[in-house]
Design an enzyme around this catalytic site. Sequence first.
Site, short mmCIF file in Angstrom:
data_model
loop_
_atom_site.label_atom_id
_atom_site.label_comp_id
_atom_site.label_asym_id
_atom_site.label_seq_id
_atom_site.Cartn_x
_atom_site.Cartn_y
_atom_site.Cartn_z
N LYS A 237 36.26 -49.08 -13.91
CA LYS A 237 35.97 -48.40 -12.80
C LYS A 237 34.95 -47.43 -13.16
O LYS A 237 35.24 -46.05 -13.73
CB LYS A 237 37.21 -47.84 -11.87
CG LYS A 237 36.84 -46.98 -11.06
CD LYS A 237 37.94 -46.30 -10.39
CE LYS A 237 37.61 -45.33 -9.31
NZ LYS A 237 38.68 -45.24 -8.46
N ASP A 242 34.74 -37.96 -8.35
CA ASP A 242 35.17 -38.74 -7.36
C ASP A 242 35.93 -37.14 -6.58
O ASP A 242 36.09 -36.78 -6.22
CB ASP A 242 36.28 -39.58 -7.18
CG ASP A 242 36.47 -40.63 -6.51
OD1 ASP A 242 36.39 -39.89 -5.21
OD2 ASP A 242 38.04 -41.49 -5.72
N LYS A 249 38.88 -35.14 -0.58
CA LYS A 249 40.35 -35.54 -1.12
C LYS A 249 40.96 -34.18 -0.43
O LYS A 249 40.18 -32.82 -0.90
CB LYS A 249 39.79 -34.39 -2.99
CG LYS A 249 39.73 -35.84 -3.11
CD LYS A 249 40.26 -36.33 -4.69
CE LYS A 249 39.70 -37.60 -5.59
NZ LYS A 249 40.38 -38.61 -5.02
N ASP A 261 37.44 -40.11 -13.27
CA ASP A 261 37.37 -40.99 -12.56
C ASP A 261 36.64 -42.71 -13.55
O ASP A 261 36.34 -43.49 -12.55
CB ASP A 261 37.02 -40.92 -11.50
CG ASP A 261 37.45 -41.83 -10.54
OD1 ASP A 261 38.74 -42.45 -10.41
OD2 ASP A 261 37.82 -41.98 -9.15
N ASP A 320 37.66 -42.12 0.38
CA ASP A 320 38.89 -42.01 -1.61
C ASP A 320 38.73 -43.04 -2.15
O ASP A 320 38.97 -43.37 -3.31
CB ASP A 320 39.38 -40.64 -0.97
CG ASP A 320 39.62 -40.17 -2.18
OD1 ASP A 320 38.80 -40.57 -3.21
OD2 ASP A 320 40.49 -39.43 -2.65
N GLU A 322 37.26 -45.90 -2.81
CA GLU A 322 36.67 -45.89 -3.52
C GLU A 322 35.99 -46.90 -4.93
O GLU A 322 35.09 -48.04 -4.68
CB GLU A 322 35.14 -44.83 -3.70
CG GLU A 322 35.56 -44.63 -5.13
CD GLU A 322 36.62 -43.32 -5.23
OE1 GLU A 322 37.17 -43.26 -4.53
OE2 GLU A 322 36.57 -43.77 -6.15
N ARG A 324 38.49 -49.30 -5.47
CA ARG A 324 38.03 -50.39 -5.29
C ARG A 324 37.48 -51.77 -4.77
O ARG A 324 36.54 -53.07 -4.80
CB ARG A 324 39.13 -51.13 -4.42
CG ARG A 324 39.17 -50.46 -2.96
CD ARG A 324 40.37 -49.98 -2.30
NE ARG A 324 41.28 -49.60 -2.36
CZ ARG A 324 42.87 -48.95 -2.33
NH1 ARG A 324 43.01 -49.74 -1.05
NH2 ARG A 324 42.93 -47.71 -2.83
N1 BES Z 1 40.21 -41.78 -8.21
C1 BES Z 1 41.51 -41.99 -7.24
C2 BES Z 1 42.42 -42.17 -7.55
C3 BES Z 1 43.52 -40.80 -9.29
C4 BES Z 1 44.33 -40.19 -8.84
C5 BES Z 1 42.49 -41.10 -10.15
C6 BES Z 1 44.43 -39.48 -9.48
C7 BES Z 1 43.55 -40.56 -11.28
C8 BES Z 1 44.49 -39.34 -11.06
C9 BES Z 1 40.74 -43.36 -6.17
O1 BES Z 1 39.74 -43.02 -5.53
C10 BES Z 1 41.92 -42.31 -4.77
O2 BES Z 1 41.37 -41.30 -3.93
N2 BES Z 1 42.75 -43.09 -4.06
C11 BES Z 1 43.18 -42.23 -3.39
C12 BES Z 1 43.72 -43.92 -2.13
C13 BES Z 1 43.82 -44.02 -0.96
C14 BES Z 1 43.06 -43.34 0.34
C15 BES Z 1 44.19 -45.18 -0.24
C16 BES Z 1 44.40 -42.40 -3.65
O3 BES Z 1 45.36 -42.39 -4.46
O4 BES Z 1 45.17 -41.02 -3.48
ZN ZN Z 2 38.46 -42.22 -7.43
ZN ZN Z 3 38.41 -41.69 -4.72
#
Ligand code: BES
Ligand code: ZN
Ligand code: ZN
Length: 469
Positions: A237, A242, A249, A261, A320, A322, A324
């Site tokens: 990734k 992000d 966020k 990220d 968010d 993103e 995947r």
């Molecule tokens: N980059 C984040 C995940 C992340 C969180 C990485 C903490 C490192 C530390 C990812 O893109 C994300 O925001 N995921 C969301 C998904 C949700 C919206 C389904 C998450 O985990 O909250």
């Molecule tokens: Zn991310």
């Molecule tokens: Zn994200």
Amino acid sequence: MDLLISLSKQITDQQSLILVCKSLDDIKRFSFTKEETKYLESAIEKEQNSIRLNRYSHQIFVVLTKGDLEKIRLAANVLHREINTLKIEQLTVVDYAKNKTEALAFVEGLALSNYQFLKYFSEKKENTLKGIGLHFDGSADDIQHLQSVVDGTCVARTLVNEPFSYLTAPQYSKDIERLGKEAGFSVEVFHKSKIEALKMGGLLAVNKGSIDPPTFNIMEWKPKGATNKKPIVLVGKGIVYDTGGLSLKPTANSMDMMKCDMGGSAAVVGTMYAIAKAKLNVHVVGLVPATDNRPSGNAYAPGDVITMHDGTSVEVLNTDAEGRLILADALSYAKKYKPEIVIDLATLTGAAARAIGKQGIVAMGNDKETMAALKESGDRVHERLAEFPFWDEYKDDLKSSIADLKNLGGAEAGAITAGKFLEHFTDYPYTHLDIAGPAFMLSPFNYRGRGGTGVGVRLLFDYLKYKSE
Ligand code: BES
Ligand code: ZN
Ligand code: ZN
């Protein structure tokens, strides 16, 4: 700032030494003065495992190794602080314990502890240590492998530590090209027009809000004597930053570390670097889709339906989620290599980080053999895998009322539904590693340091080494 590890043939007691042993008996042959011997004996009685003898022009450290390889790396990390305080530049580790693997782990712990990211300081307080010799019963190849994996880990750390103000997707590609030249793997970069021609709808959708174009990076290491006929493909990734996009966020400060990220892709680049430097006999392809994810007038929006590289339609319910989307395009692109196996690495979900924290990697997949081998590698290098279930029932959470899939699962099992989303785009034995927990440290975490840890490089290097033998 690079630390050189070398095979040390001759040792004299006129240089700083670390005598690694199991007990004082092991180092009887070393020429200590009577006072030194007395001091050592009393220190050991007091259960000190690391003892320093000050010979003024140089230092002699006696280290008694106890426990597993990780304990040894941690002991090296503690000693590293002292070495740096004493402003030692060069030292030789002497393996009196006659345990090659432990000696290498000790040097690994020292070398990884020596990493610093100083680029943005006006006054650079560099560690003094510049070289470690290892006198042991191993070969130049052992040293070369250790140097390669340490360098690869540091490459990954630096890529993660570079802020988004420097590391945009196009800059990332330039860095990957430079690293390819340096280590000897080949690099091909697809720019926006090619990505559009390939209809990588996931990568393009996430990139819509950006002011920088996306890139798709292909790395390859294909040695003549490779043990595998079909390549092993690694996918990472590469979200260089992000914000969450329009689904900005929501949690306070959660954006602060989001330059990390691209940690999954940094692990892929670092691994390519390490295996090329070590010239491992294994054919590996690395794929990195890269962009930032941010809101703007043109950004993709919740409710959008996008069409992916493989033709799957996806309803975007949270911008968010993103990672995947860009990984899915890379995973379907990977099919064209008819790979033996595919492993992806990603800072994919907060759910994975919440489940097991920084202590390990959340792993899942449909490839039992690779999972078992990766677990063994993970135990050896202490980048341990916690396997999550990967039952098909989890796919139910990804059903959309308007498209083939939605990019958001339900309230539960967020790390797994993300993995199941990715699996949809595969047709080969597949393993998914979610490194959201261990990729980035806000405060120093032993030899892994602060900031980017380079997690994944040592794991994959160990695994690929086993595949190449
Ligand atoms: N980059 C984040 C995940 C992340 C969180 C990485 C903490 C490192 C530390 C990812 O893109 C994300 O925001 N995921 C969301 C998904 C949700 C919206 C389904 C998450 O985990 O909250
Ligand atoms: Zn991310
Ligand atoms: Zn994200």
